[in-house]
Write a protein that holds these residues in place. Sequence first.
Motif, mmCIF file in Angstrom:
data_model
loop_
_atom_site.group_PDB
_atom_site.id
_atom_site.type_symbol
_atom_site.label_atom_id
_atom_site.label_comp_id
_atom_site.label_asym_id
_atom_site.label_seq_id
_atom_site.Cartn_x
_atom_site.Cartn_y
_atom_site.Cartn_z
ATOM 1 N N ASP A 156 0.838 -1.184 0.000
ATOM 2 C CA ASP A 156 0.000 0.000 0.000
ATOM 3 C C ASP A 156 0.887 1.253 0.000
ATOM 4 O O ASP A 156 1.814 1.365 0.804
ATOM 5 N N MET A 157 0.606 2.174 -0.908
ATOM 6 C CA MET A 157 1.431 3.373 -1.072
ATOM 7 C C MET A 157 1.487 4.203 0.212
ATOM 8 O O MET A 157 2.523 4.737 0.577
ATOM 9 N N GLY A 158 0.363 4.303 0.916
ATOM 10 C CA GLY A 158 0.329 5.080 2.166
ATOM 11 C C GLY A 158 1.248 4.489 3.223
ATOM 12 O O GLY A 158 1.946 5.225 3.933
ATOM 13 N N THR A 159 1.259 3.154 3.309
ATOM 14 C CA THR A 159 2.129 2.457 4.263
ATOM 15 C C THR A 159 3.593 2.713 3.923
ATOM 16 O O THR A 159 4.416 3.015 4.799
ATOM 17 N N LEU A 160 3.927 2.605 2.629
ATOM 18 C CA LEU A 160 5.305 2.824 2.195
ATOM 19 C C LEU A 160 5.733 4.267 2.441
ATOM 20 O O LEU A 160 6.850 4.523 2.898
ATOM 21 N N ALA A 161 4.845 5.206 2.137
ATOM 22 C CA ALA A 161 5.159 6.629 2.327
ATOM 23 C C ALA A 161 5.427 6.919 3.804
ATOM 24 O O ALA A 161 6.385 7.623 4.141
ATOM 25 N N ALA A 162 4.609 6.344 4.684
ATOM 26 C CA ALA A 162 4.795 6.546 6.132
ATOM 27 C C ALA A 162 6.141 5.970 6.562
ATOM 28 O O ALA A 162 6.874 6.577 7.355
ATOM 29 N N MET A 163 6.475 4.812 6.026
ATOM 30 C CA MET A 163 7.745 4.150 6.341
ATOM 31 C C MET A 163 8.925 5.009 5.871
ATOM 32 O O MET A 163 9.913 5.179 6.579
#
Length: 151
Positions: free
Chosen positions: A48-55
């Motif tokens: 998920d792009m949101g998960t990756l961005a947060a990471m």
Amino acid sequence: SLLLEKKIPLFYCSAYGNTGKIAAALRDGIKEVLPQAECETYDVNDHDMGTLAAMLNDSDAFAVGSPTINSDAVAPVWALLSHVDAINNKKKPVLVFGSYGWSGEAVPNLTARLSGLRTKVFGEGLKVSFVPSEEDLDKARDLGRQFALSL
């Protein structure tokens, strides 16, 4: 402090698995120097792009890799970089890598974008032509070690 585990995610897209092999070799090099680091490879298409961005925004340093397709990095990698919080990632160490068939613009294009975001791009990045050879993978592990030592 030294007790805190550094978070060093490696994000990539891979058209034929080549960029993924480089990501794994870079990770191995980083882990040799920083065995405690939280350092995993993430295929941008599988998460998920949101998960990756947060990471990415929560990381101490990160790496980003892309094959060169149509003389550029691939869309999912650009999408991930569009989520980079420029203020909190200022001066954050970043390693850029990728494989290419002919021209290899992905690495310089990503480097330019990350420099524009004021991150601290490490060295020249790593470009590998087509399938990485053992020598290429050794180079990647070595670059991972150098990157880890620079942190």
